[in-house]
Write an enzyme that holds these catalytic residues in place. Structure first.
Site, PDB file in Angstrom:
ATOM      1  N   ARG A   1      -6.177  -7.559  -4.651  1.00 42.06           N
ATOM      2  CA  ARG A   1      -5.002  -7.532  -5.524  1.00 42.06           C
ATOM      3  C   ARG A   1      -3.812  -8.102  -4.756  1.00 42.06           C
ATOM      4  NH1 ARG A   1      -0.726  -3.444  -6.241  1.00 42.06           N
ATOM      5  NH2 ARG A   1       0.215  -3.774  -8.273  1.00 42.06           N
TER       6      ARG A   1
ATOM      7  N   GLU B   1      -2.955   0.929  -6.048  1.00 42.48           N
ATOM      8  CA  GLU B   1      -2.424   1.141  -4.701  1.00 42.48           C
ATOM      9  C   GLU B   1      -2.591   2.601  -4.325  1.00 42.48           C
ATOM     10  OE1 GLU B   1       1.658   0.028  -3.869  1.00 42.48           O
ATOM     11  OE2 GLU B   1       1.440  -1.835  -4.998  1.00 42.48           O
TER      12      GLU B   1
ATOM     13  N   ASN C   1      -0.504   3.387  -9.187  1.00 40.80           N
ATOM     14  CA  ASN C   1      -0.189   3.445  -7.762  1.00 40.80           C
ATOM     15  C   ASN C   1       0.202   4.880  -7.446  1.00 40.80           C
ATOM     16  OD1 ASN C   1      -0.541   0.701  -7.826  1.00 40.80           O
ATOM     17  ND2 ASN C   1       1.594   0.183  -7.373  1.00 40.80           N
TER      18      ASN C   1
ATOM     19  N   HIS D   1       5.877  -8.689  -8.472  1.00 40.62           N
ATOM     20  CA  HIS D   1       5.980  -7.579  -7.519  1.00 40.62           C
ATOM     21  C   HIS D   1       7.350  -7.712  -6.851  1.00 40.62           C
ATOM     22  CE1 HIS D   1       3.345  -4.613  -5.068  1.00 40.62           C
ATOM     23  NE2 HIS D   1       4.586  -4.452  -4.651  1.00 40.62           N
TER      24      HIS D   1
ATOM     25  N   TYR E   1       1.016   7.726  -4.198  1.00 38.87           N
ATOM     26  CA  TYR E   1       1.198   8.038  -2.780  1.00 38.87           C
ATOM     27  C   TYR E   1       1.398   9.528  -2.516  1.00 38.87           C
ATOM     28  CZ  TYR E   1       1.392   3.068  -2.035  1.00 38.87           C
ATOM     29  OH  TYR E   1       1.033   1.743  -1.987  1.00 38.87           O
TER      30      TYR E   1
ATOM     31  N   GLU F   1       4.952  -1.592 -10.824  1.00 43.89           N
ATOM     32  CA  GLU F   1       5.922  -0.490 -10.725  1.00 43.89           C
ATOM     33  C   GLU F   1       7.303  -0.834 -11.270  1.00 43.89           C
ATOM     34  OE1 GLU F   1       6.102   1.145  -6.788  1.00 43.89           O
ATOM     35  OE2 GLU F   1       3.968   1.546  -6.680  1.00 43.89           O
TER      36      GLU F   1
END
Ligand code: FCB
Length: 478
Positions: free
Chosen positions: A88, A382, A307, A132, A309, A177
């Site tokens: 990606r 991600e 994504n 991005h 985290y 995002e």
């Protein structure tokens, strides 16, 4: 869901992933390419931002980054060595349409043409993101994402790109995002273009979603019907601190702004009423959202990228010990209409970003989407962690914390899969240590270490661990 395992030689109790699962790594153009002025590329908002004193740690810029623009052949060979079946990456809009509108730069498209061919030659599936965060600076000069016309320019860029590359790229993502683009770019200002205005956050947000919808239509009009179109969101795993009504209201607000403000329009063609009410003093939604916009925004897509985290724990303003949002002298809050919300630290281990390590949050997001959008395939586009990695005198980079982070999060994915979430792939962030936005080169997320002065690549222990998972379809012990 029955899981068709890739290998029958797995150790008993090992975690299995379905055959055909995408195992990849992710990067983004500005974070790795360098060659910022090569072959007709014009500046993006991140060039401007990183060259503005005080914006990025240490004055770092993406001028050179990982020099991937010139070393992409070696980097793809590295991915092939690791056995990855997907990659990606993002395309730099300012390489392809340098001024954001007007002339197309053939040399920019040629670069991605070579990159895509090289991936295909190595049996690696290109998974492309169109945006991005590197908006052409010329469009920012006309108002950036607060200007509705930017959404139209984005759809034109999508069409140009898909016309040239669409025969070889099977998977297209419009935006990465958009929460960060709108809330960090226009609210807290810690991302380019570095503005501080809550009304602008909401304007930018709507125009980003409109850009996604218009680009989806543009892509569909050009791409073969087999091509997949997607959007990547950084949905928040929001948890109220307690069941106190103030904490529950804080969780509702943040869930509204981080999750439902994206999911509701994209999948249901409406904005959430409570968020419209909370933010009515900041923006006139009836003027901002024109007739037909929500129809564009809710065009069907083929999958949703997630994504993840870290989770988000919130409380109402008053109870207990945590500082109120602005008490620490940090940047202004990115969140419109959330002055009463406090973001609480989560006890326990954290990464070098100080982001708490909590794999349950990923499971929470995936199972929520399973329940709310049962027909939408999901891809973890991600997930990963920064640690203070260094090369040993023996030339190795030992990163046991990253291995255990990846093990825990991939286990959470496997658990969600076993419970019926339709997860089609996982992309580790990131392939390479790279330019981590406002943190510059100080935060290392790669499974491959980059010595930026020499540009030497050294696969970390986590790369070897991930390669074993990829090859077997089972997670080795951490
Ligand atoms: C995400 C971004 C990505 C990278 C990781 C750490 O929000 O999409 O570019 O910076 O965070």
């Amino acid at each position: 869901m029955s899981v068709d395992v890739q290998s029958s030689h797995a150790p008993a109790g090992a975690t299995a992933f379905p055959a055909g699962f995408l195992w990849g790594a992710a990067t983004a153009a500005y974070q790795i390419e360098g060659s910022a002025a090569a072959d007709g590329r014009a500046p993006s908002i991140w060039d401007t931002f990183s060259h503005t004193p005080g914006r990025v740690h240490n004055g770092d810029t993406g001028d050179i980054a990982c020099d991937h623009y010139r070393r992409f052949g070696d980097d793809i060979a590295l991915m092939a060595d690791l056995g990855l079946n997907a990659y990606r990456f993002s395309l730099a809009w300012p390489r392809i349409v340098p001024r954001g509108s007007g002339p197309v730069n053939r040399a920019g498209l040629d670069f991605y043409d070579r990159l895509v061919d090289e991936l295909l030659d190595h049996g690696i599936r290109p998974v492309v993101t169109l945006y991005h965060w590197d908006l052409p600076q010329a469009l920012e000069d006309d108002g950036g994402w607060t200007n509705r016309a930017t959404a139209e320019r984005f759809a034109e860029y999508a069409a140009v790109t898909a016309t040239r590359l669409g025969d070889r790229i099977p998977a297209w993502t419009t935006l990465n995002e958009p929460w960060c683009s709108a809330f960090l770019g226009y609210g807290s200002g810690v991302h380019a273009p570095g503005r501080h205005s809550h009304p602008e956050v909401l304007r930018a947000h709507h125009h980003l979603l409109l850009a996604h919808g218009l680009a989806t239509a543009a892509l569909r009009s050009v791409l073969p019907t087999s091509a997949e179109v997607s959007l990547t969101l950084n949905l928040a795993a929001v948890r109220p601190h307690t069941q106190d009504p103030a904490d529950l209201d804080a969780a509702r607000r943040i869930d509204g702004l981080a999750n439902r403000l994206f999911l509701d329009p994209v999948f249901h063609g409406r904005y959430p009423d409570d968020v419209l009410t909370d933010t009515a003093h900041l923006v006139d939604w009836d003027t901002l959202v024109r007739p037909g916009d929500l129809g564009e925004i809710s065009r069907p897509i083929d999958s949703l990228g997630i994504n993840y985290y870290s989770p988000t724990v919130v409380a109402g303003r008053d109870p207990e010990n945590a500082p109120a949002p602005d008490d620490d002298g940090a940047a202004p809050s990115p969140w419109p209409a959330a002055d009463q919300v406090r973001f609480l630290p989560l006890p326990g281990p954290a990464t070098a970003m100080d982001w708490p390590i909590d794999a349950d949050g990923l499971h929470q997001v995936l199972t929520r989407l399973r329940d709310e959008l049962p027909s939408v395939p999901l891809v973890v586009t991600e997930n990963g962690a920064a640690f203070d990695d260094y090369t040993d005198p023996d030339g190795h980079v030992h990163d046991p914390e990253r291995i255990s982070y990846l093990h825990a999060h991939l286990t959470a994915v496997a658990r969600a899969l076993a419970e019926g979430a339709d997860v089609r792939g996982y992309f580790v962030w990131s392939l390479l240590d790279n330019f981590e936005w406002a943190f510059g080169y100080s935060k290392r997320f790669g499974i491959v270490h980059v010595d930026f002065a020499s540009q030497r690549r050294t696969p970390k222990d986590s790369a070897a661990w991930y390669a074993r998972a990829v090859r077997t379809g089972h997670l080795p012990p951490p």
